[in-house]
Design an enzyme around this catalytic site. Structure first.
Site, PDB file in Angstrom:
ATOM      1  N   ARG A 134      25.929  88.790  65.694  1.00 32.60           N
ATOM      2  CA  ARG A 134      25.446  87.588  65.004  1.00 32.60           C
ATOM      3  C   ARG A 134      26.552  87.020  64.138  1.00 32.60           C
ATOM      4  NH1 ARG A 134      19.600  87.913  62.095  1.00 32.60           N
ATOM      5  NH2 ARG A 134      20.569  86.287  60.826  1.00 32.60           N
ATOM      6  N   ARG A 146      24.063  83.021  51.992  1.00 27.34           N
ATOM      7  CA  ARG A 146      22.659  83.298  52.342  1.00 27.34           C
ATOM      8  C   ARG A 146      21.944  84.029  51.216  1.00 27.34           C
ATOM      9  NH1 ARG A 146      23.881  86.486  57.420  1.00 27.34           N
ATOM     10  NH2 ARG A 146      21.662  86.763  57.769  1.00 27.34           N
TER      11      ARG A 146
HETATM   12  P1  AMP Z   1      17.028  85.129  59.667  1.00 32.80           P
HETATM   13  O1  AMP Z   1      17.082  85.617  61.077  1.00 32.80           O
HETATM   14  O2  AMP Z   1      15.628  85.145  59.121  1.00 32.80           O
HETATM   15  O3  AMP Z   1      17.995  85.852  58.764  1.00 32.80           O
HETATM   16  O4  AMP Z   1      17.477  83.603  59.680  1.00 32.80           O
HETATM   17  C1  AMP Z   1      18.764  83.212  60.109  1.00 32.80           C
HETATM   18  C2  AMP Z   1      19.026  81.784  59.673  1.00 32.80           C
HETATM   19  O5  AMP Z   1      18.087  80.902  60.281  1.00 32.80           O
HETATM   20  C3  AMP Z   1      18.920  81.513  58.184  1.00 32.80           C
HETATM   21  O6  AMP Z   1      20.106  81.840  57.474  1.00 32.80           O
HETATM   22  C4  AMP Z   1      18.634  80.007  58.174  1.00 32.80           C
HETATM   23  O7  AMP Z   1      19.814  79.264  58.432  1.00 32.80           O
HETATM   24  C5  AMP Z   1      17.722  79.852  59.389  1.00 32.80           C
HETATM   25  N1  AMP Z   1      16.298  80.021  59.018  1.00 32.80           N
HETATM   26  C6  AMP Z   1      15.465  81.034  59.404  1.00 32.80           C
HETATM   27  N2  AMP Z   1      14.238  80.881  58.886  1.00 32.80           N
HETATM   28  C7  AMP Z   1      14.293  79.740  58.138  1.00 32.80           C
HETATM   29  C8  AMP Z   1      13.353  79.056  57.320  1.00 32.80           C
HETATM   30  N3  AMP Z   1      12.099  79.510  57.146  1.00 32.80           N
HETATM   31  N4  AMP Z   1      13.763  77.909  56.710  1.00 32.80           N
HETATM   32  C9  AMP Z   1      15.006  77.424  56.878  1.00 32.80           C
HETATM   33  N5  AMP Z   1      15.943  78.030  57.604  1.00 32.80           N
HETATM   34  C10 AMP Z   1      15.604  79.186  58.239  1.00 32.80           C
END
Ligand code: AMP
Length: 194
Positions: A134, A146
């Site tokens: 990733r 993040r």
């Molecule tokens: P995650 O897999 O949950 O760590 O998400 C990876 C990335 O996807 C995040 O850093 C955001 O850029 C985007 N993302 C995931 N879920 C959301 C959300 N609920 N709102 C906005 N961006 C999101």
């Protein structure tokens, strides 16, 4: 329905625990991060848009994310419940989720929030970056962004659920199985009370 918000900063173990919880409780797993990554892989318009934010460690705009989450949830007519993983990440998303569920005559049962200190998060994310490939887990600046976005925009959602008596903090450091048991204890306590 049993509707759980599985909450916590990036690298807190939401995905790992969600996979175990959906199996045990037969719930539908909705991970906005996974849905965005599937769209990137499928080279959809949504994927291209999402990637431009994800690569920088920024949130995808609410109107896009909320619409996507709702149309994904709409695919399931009568589930036992949902596990929302990585959603809501802003107060507006939390409010939109409540409105959406109330339209389906249901509501959030509880927010389970995995608490992990920042040093441990950074260690885990860099390790995951090596294993999963990733891109957003491989760059220390993106990781820091993040985590900062989590503290600034996402963590305030805890107060939203706390005000509804739905917040439950869980120690997210330790063995996967031990953390899973802590989560199950809270879920079973909730299920026994309704
Ligand atoms: P995650 O897999 O949950 O760590 O998400 C990876 C990335 O996807 C995040 O850093 C955001 O850029 C985007 N993302 C995931 N879920 C959301 C959300 N609920 N709102 C906005 N961006 C999101």
């Amino acid at each position: 329905m049993l509707n759980i918000v599985l909450f916590g900063p990036p690298g807190s173990g939401k995905g790992t625990q969600a996979a175990k919880l959906v199996e045990k409780y037969s719930l539908i797993h909705l991970s906005t991060g996974d849905i965005f990554r599937a769209n990137i892989k499928g080279e959809t318009e949504l994927g291209t848009l999402a990637k431009s934010y994800m690569d920088k460690g920024q949130l995808v705009p609410d109107e896009v994310t909320i619409g996507m989450l709702q149309s994904e949830a709409d695919k399931y007519e009568a589930p036992k419940g949902f596990i929302f993983d990585g959603f809501p990440r802003t107060m507006d998303q939390a409010v939109a989720l409540d409105q959406y569920l109330s339209g389906r005559a249901t509501s959030i049962s509880m927010m389970l929030s995995l608490e992990v200190d920042e040093e441990e998060l950074k260690k885990r994310l860099l390790l995951r970056g090596k294993d999963s490939g990733r891109a957003d887990d491989q760059n220390p600046e993106v990781i820091q962004n993040r985590i900062d976005v989590y503290h600034r925009d996402t963590a305030p959602a805890k107060a939203y659920y706390s005000a509804q008596n739905k917040y439950c903090g869980i120690n997210g450091v330790g063995a996967i199985e031990d953390i899973f048991n802590l989560l199950c204890t809270e879920i079973d306590r909730f299920a026994a009370a309704v």
